[in-house]
Design an enzyme around this catalytic site. Sequence first.
Site, PDB file in Angstrom:
ATOM      1  CE1 TYR A  30      37.689  35.515  42.904  1.00 17.28           C
ATOM      2  CE2 TYR A  30      35.783  36.441  42.163  1.00 17.28           C
ATOM      3  CZ  TYR A  30      36.856  36.450  43.060  1.00 17.28           C
ATOM      4  OH  TYR A  30      37.150  37.907  43.561  1.00 17.28           O
ATOM      5  CE  LYS A 144      37.725  37.921  39.434  1.00 19.96           C
ATOM      6  NZ  LYS A 144      37.752  38.871  40.486  1.00 19.96           N
ATOM      7  CD  GLU A 176      44.273  44.325  43.943  1.00 18.80           C
ATOM      8  OE1 GLU A 176      43.798  44.486  42.739  1.00 18.80           O
ATOM      9  OE2 GLU A 176      44.625  43.194  44.452  1.00 18.80           O
ATOM     10  CG  LEU A 200      42.625  40.292  39.672  1.00 18.75           C
ATOM     11  CD1 LEU A 200      42.848  38.964  40.195  1.00 18.75           C
ATOM     12  CD2 LEU A 200      41.015  40.554  39.944  1.00 18.75           C
TER      13      LEU A 200
END
Length: 277
Positions: A30, A144, A176, A200
């Site tokens: 996505y 993702k 993260e 990411l």
Amino acid sequence: MILIDDRIVPEAEASVSYLDRGYVFGDGIYEVIRVYNGRLYEKEAHYDRLVRSAGEIGLSLPYPIETLDRLLQDLLGREAVGDGTVYLQVTRGVAPRTHAFPPAGTKPVLVAYCNELARPLDTIRDGLTAITRPDIRWLRCDIKSLNLLGSVLAKQEAVEQGAGDVILHREGTVTECSASNVMIVKDGVVFTHPADHFILHGITRAVVLRLAAERGIEVREIPYTLDELRQADEAFLTSTTMEVTPIVRIDGSAVGSGRPGPVTRLLQEAFEATIGA
Ligand code: PMP
């Protein structure tokens, strides 16, 4: 209106099969793209990441990016979004449930829609609090993927603790946040985890690193520890929807002065200039 494959249809007509592999396995990818003043922000970078994610999981996109772009612009125009987001996902399609890829020729399923979403100006100004938790996600966080259970569980813990977000770490190395990248500032230098398979590769992260370099702020893309996070002068997160958001408390202790710091403020202003706000 919803984009399904190459058709824009009213929400009531939008449906996907219970056998969709996105639903069954989270087998898909996505993107969330920011819309400022009706325009897609950093769209080429999002399209590039979508193509990369697709390639990494052996998924063929249903049509070329140029077609996707045309359809998204059409969708945005019809919804008359000012400031908002476009959510877009592509799954490996509909097939009887079995783990291996479905037969060749199974069509991927693409769904996209847009929403009005104001900029989070209060948190951009005041910052938020965060907790730290072990990063229990898989080892390809650079993709993702629709599989977000690790992030969902982490974010829920933050909510239950009354914190704004959760900073993840692998055995003491900060990776993260649940849905954003995290950076710290120490003695004027910005530190952030390198763009490898543990995080990411955020579009906002890349924009902020570029802006920092342009302004002569030293940036080091190297792993740093929870201890270094706690000793930081400043900390902030970056994401499509949160932009550059200060983190002012971590696990109950103030970061630096406990107020958004000067390097964070500088980068926020630089970021704001890129969106034409
Ligand atoms: N890390 C994770 C885990 C994310 O889900 C996101 C996106 N929400 C980000 C970082 C930030 O990426 P971007 O700046 O492209 O929104």
